[in-house]
Motif scaffolding. Structure first.
Motif, short mmCIF file in Angstrom:
data_model
loop_
_atom_site.label_atom_id
_atom_site.label_comp_id
_atom_site.label_asym_id
_atom_site.label_seq_id
_atom_site.Cartn_x
_atom_site.Cartn_y
_atom_site.Cartn_z
N GLU A 95 -9.60 28.25 23.21
CA GLU A 95 -9.80 26.90 22.67
C GLU A 95 -8.56 26.43 21.93
N LYS A 96 -8.02 27.28 21.06
CA LYS A 96 -6.83 26.91 20.29
C LYS A 96 -5.63 26.67 21.21
N TRP A 97 -5.48 27.53 22.23
CA TRP A 97 -4.36 27.40 23.16
C TRP A 97 -4.47 26.10 23.97
N ILE A 98 -5.66 25.80 24.48
CA ILE A 98 -5.86 24.60 25.28
C ILE A 98 -5.58 23.33 24.46
N VAL A 99 -6.04 23.33 23.21
CA VAL A 99 -5.80 22.17 22.34
C VAL A 99 -4.32 22.04 22.01
N GLU A 100 -3.68 23.17 21.62
CA GLU A 100 -2.26 23.10 21.25
C GLU A 100 -1.41 22.62 22.41
N ARG A 101 -1.71 23.08 23.60
CA ARG A 101 -0.90 22.76 24.78
C ARG A 101 -1.35 21.46 25.46
N GLU A 102 -2.49 20.90 24.97
CA GLU A 102 -3.08 19.66 25.52
C GLU A 102 -3.31 19.78 27.03
N LEU A 103 -3.93 20.90 27.42
CA LEU A 103 -4.19 21.16 28.83
C LEU A 103 -5.43 20.40 29.30
N THR A 104 -5.38 19.92 30.53
CA THR A 104 -6.54 19.27 31.14
C THR A 104 -7.19 20.26 32.12
N SER A 105 -8.35 19.91 32.63
CA SER A 105 -9.06 20.82 33.52
C SER A 105 -8.28 21.09 34.81
N ALA A 106 -7.39 20.19 35.21
CA ALA A 106 -6.61 20.37 36.42
C ALA A 106 -5.39 21.28 36.22
N ASP A 107 -5.05 21.56 34.96
CA ASP A 107 -3.85 22.35 34.66
C ASP A 107 -4.10 23.85 34.82
#
Length: 198
Positions: A95-107
């Motif tokens: 969760e922290k990594w996805i938020v920090e990197r601003e990843l979308t479901s397609a990434d």
């Protein structure tokens, strides 16, 4: 003709012991290295081969933007699906990594730093694993990316004695492969047999 593996340690890579897992995890947490913490925790939980782990997309682990408790990935080697759980440690780090990197479901979950369209390579993942094991004083020649895959499976087997469960979790098609993978010997089988009294 020179020997390609001269001076190398050959054979199966060793799994990490629980105290070694916690040693690496703690170092990554203290360093606030979200990417590697998420990668490490997911590698332990998923029990995936390097090629499958590094190519995971955010959509493999989320539904409507929320991390799942369990995920399914189609293995590249076998073409078969394998399911795995996401522990609390792993979900928190992801969760922290996805938020920090601003990843979308397609990434891709672990995008390459070299090219925006590709994911982390298995080779780079191997270098990262080398760094992890040497950081806690282990010989990097005895460990590798497959050590991450092999870490949780023996612990599950020791606690349950259930080979079929381990086979399913690793995505093996044959039980014999799981037996070899875990390094179960005749002595282990005899000890289990002696514990059953009819």
């Amino acid at each position: 003709m020179p020997v390609w593996n001269k001076g190398q340690i050959v054979g199966q890579k060793l799994p990490l012991k629980p105290k070694e897992v916690w040693g690496i995890r703690t170092r990554l947490e203290v360093a606030s290295n979200l990417r590697e913490l998420a990668l490490f925790n997911l590698a332990i939980d998923s029990k995936l081969r390097a090629c499958d782990l590094t190519s995971i997309k955010v959509s493999n682990l989320t539904i409507s933007g929320v991390l799942r408790d369990r995920a399914t990935v189609i293995q590249r080697k076998t073409g078969r699906p394998v399911q795995f759980e996401l522990s609390e440690h792993t979900r928190s780090a992801l969760e922290k990594w996805i938020v920090e990197r601003e990843l979308t479901s397609a990434d891709h979950l672990f995008p390459s730093r070299m090219c925006s369209k590709l994911h982390l390579s298995a080779r780079q993942y191997g270098r990262i694993v080398d760094r992890w094991v040497t950081s806690i004083g282990l010989d990097r020649r005895r460990y590798g990316t497959h050590s991450m895959r092999r870490t949780k499976a023996p612990q599950i087997y020791k606690k349950t004695g259930n080979l079929r469960a381990v086979q399913l979790l690793l995505g093996h098609t044959k039980l014999e492969s799981t037996v070899r993978y875990l390094g179960i010997e005749v002595d282990d089988a005899l000890v289990m047999s002696e514990q059953v009294d009819l």
